[in-house]
Design a protein around this motif. Structure first.
Motif, PDB file in Angstrom:
ATOM      1  N   GLU A 158      22.589 -13.267 -23.420  1.00 35.77           N
ATOM      2  CA  GLU A 158      22.707 -14.295 -24.339  1.00 35.77           C
ATOM      3  C   GLU A 158      21.446 -15.255 -24.766  1.00 35.77           C
ATOM      4  OE1 GLU A 158      25.291 -18.073 -25.225  1.00 35.77           O
ATOM      5  OE2 GLU A 158      25.094 -17.640 -23.239  1.00 35.77           O
ATOM      6  N   HIS A 198      19.520 -12.785 -27.143  1.00 31.50           N
ATOM      7  CA  HIS A 198      19.972 -12.775 -28.840  1.00 31.50           C
ATOM      8  C   HIS A 198      19.731 -14.291 -29.320  1.00 31.50           C
ATOM      9  CE1 HIS A 198      22.514 -13.415 -31.883  1.00 31.50           C
ATOM     10  NE2 HIS A 198      23.374 -14.890 -31.340  1.00 31.50           N
ATOM     11  N   GLY A 199      19.337 -14.839 -28.508  1.00 32.67           N
ATOM     12  CA  GLY A 199      19.022 -16.699 -29.251  1.00 32.67           C
ATOM     13  C   GLY A 199      17.771 -16.549 -29.858  1.00 32.67           C
ATOM     14  N   THR A 200      17.032 -15.554 -28.838  1.00 30.80           N
ATOM     15  CA  THR A 200      15.051 -15.103 -29.538  1.00 30.80           C
ATOM     16  C   THR A 200      15.427 -14.696 -30.261  1.00 30.80           C
ATOM     17  OG1 THR A 200      14.787 -15.600 -27.327  1.00 30.80           O
ATOM     18  CG2 THR A 200      13.088 -14.692 -28.881  1.00 30.80           C
ATOM     19  N   GLY A 247      25.476 -21.147 -35.322  1.00 32.29           N
ATOM     20  CA  GLY A 247      23.809 -20.711 -34.339  1.00 32.29           C
ATOM     21  C   GLY A 247      23.252 -21.350 -33.374  1.00 32.29           C
ATOM     22  N   LYS A 248      22.725 -22.362 -34.389  1.00 34.94           N
ATOM     23  CA  LYS A 248      22.078 -23.470 -34.343  1.00 34.94           C
ATOM     24  C   LYS A 248      22.918 -24.878 -33.226  1.00 34.94           C
ATOM     25  CE  LYS A 248      18.682 -24.655 -34.914  1.00 34.94           C
ATOM     26  NZ  LYS A 248      17.199 -24.731 -33.026  1.00 34.94           N
ATOM     27  N   GLU A 252      24.651 -22.904 -25.487  1.00 32.35           N
ATOM     28  CA  GLU A 252      24.116 -21.865 -24.591  1.00 32.35           C
ATOM     29  C   GLU A 252      24.838 -22.000 -23.407  1.00 32.35           C
ATOM     30  OE1 GLU A 252      20.114 -23.715 -22.636  1.00 32.35           O
ATOM     31  OE2 GLU A 252      19.906 -21.663 -23.880  1.00 32.35           O
ATOM     32  N   HIS A 278      30.382 -18.580 -35.533  1.00 34.32           N
ATOM     33  CA  HIS A 278      28.818 -18.166 -35.507  1.00 34.32           C
ATOM     34  C   HIS A 278      30.171 -16.514 -35.246  1.00 34.32           C
ATOM     35  CE1 HIS A 278      25.234 -17.252 -35.269  1.00 34.32           C
ATOM     36  NE2 HIS A 278      25.212 -16.881 -33.873  1.00 34.32           N
ATOM     37  N   SER A 322      21.017 -30.025 -34.852  1.00 32.94           N
ATOM     38  CA  SER A 322      20.542 -29.347 -32.932  1.00 32.94           C
ATOM     39  C   SER A 322      20.193 -30.173 -31.938  1.00 32.94           C
ATOM     40  CB  SER A 322      19.923 -27.911 -33.254  1.00 32.94           C
ATOM     41  OG  SER A 322      18.640 -28.108 -34.563  1.00 32.94           O
TER      42      SER A 322
END
Length: 236
Positions: free
Chosen positions: A53, A56-58, A122-123, A127, A143, A231
């Motif tokens: 995860e 993926h966020g990166t 996504g923002k 997490e 998302h 965010s």
């Protein structure tokens, strides 16, 4: 007979290539994340990798960081590749010469909209949701939907690009040759010249642009800015 390979501006190749790379990696890791933490709509036996995860966020963040450059290029230097005033009227004539080019403009525009939706949703996510088993948040489901939309958008983008330009077109996106006017050494001076010679008349000219392009560009910039602002507010 000599075959002429299509030429793509260097800046387009760099920005398009980086965005595509990060986007594809984000899409792959997005499914991997879904497969581990969710899987309600089907799974495949992927390795259980808890750090996926964050990875993926990166990739999603890198996509978001380079995407504004592609947006600016697309709506200005590359505006002819997007929806035009006569695009939809031309699409009604399927057998007319050049129909594929008009469809290509629609797909290119759809790609920008789809990617905007993906990075914005996504923002909006947290997490901690997936590790905690919180799978019914609206932004998470949105998302997921953006991932499905991106799959179809990217697929159509590749198909119509292949139909228009074929293999030579794909090669032109990876060709390192560039014309003198695309020399990276000139980019700094061009940016300085642009900022020093900015005029209000350019805003007026932007306002007179094709209806679709004008409001779509404004919508995308607002969505990207809102994603960052909201965010940040979530963390306060």
């Amino acid at each position: 007979m000599k075959v002429i390979q299509p030429y793509q501006p260097l800046l387009l190749r760099l920005v398009h290539g980086l965005t595509a790379l990060f986007l594809v990696l984000a899409m792959i890791t997005a499914y991997w994340t879904y497969d581990i933490y969710d899987g309600r709509w089907g799974q495949i036996p992927l390795p259980k990798f808890a750090e996926i995860e964050g990875i993926h966020g990166t990739f999603g963040l890198w996509t978001l960081l380079i995407f504004p450059t592609l947006v600016f290029y697309g709506f200005h230097q590359g505006k002819k590749r997007l929806i035009q005033a006569n695009t939809f009227s031309k699409l009604t004539h399927i057998n007319q010469k050049g129909w594929s080019y008009h469809l290509h403009r629609v797909i290119n525009t759809l790609m920008l909209i789809s990617l905007t939706f993906a990075v914005f949703t996504g923002k909006m996510m947290d997490e901690k949701w997936l590790p905690n088993g919180e799978l019914d948040h609206v932004w998470y489901l949105a998302h997921l939907l953006s991932w499905v939309i991106m799959i179809f958008s990217l697929g159509y983008h590749l198909l119509i690009s292949a139909k228009i330009g074929g293999f030579r077109f794909f090669l032109s996106m990876f060709n390192w040759f560039y014309k003198p006017q695309d020399d990276p050494k000139q980019w700094k001076n061009k940016i300085i010249h642009y900022t020093q010679n900015f005029q209000f008349s350019w805003v007026k000219h932007w306002w007179q642009k094709t209806f679709w392009l004008k409001w779509l560009e404004l919508f995308i910039w607002i969505a990207l800015a809102s994603g960052w602002i909201l965010s940040i507010l979530k963390e306060i």
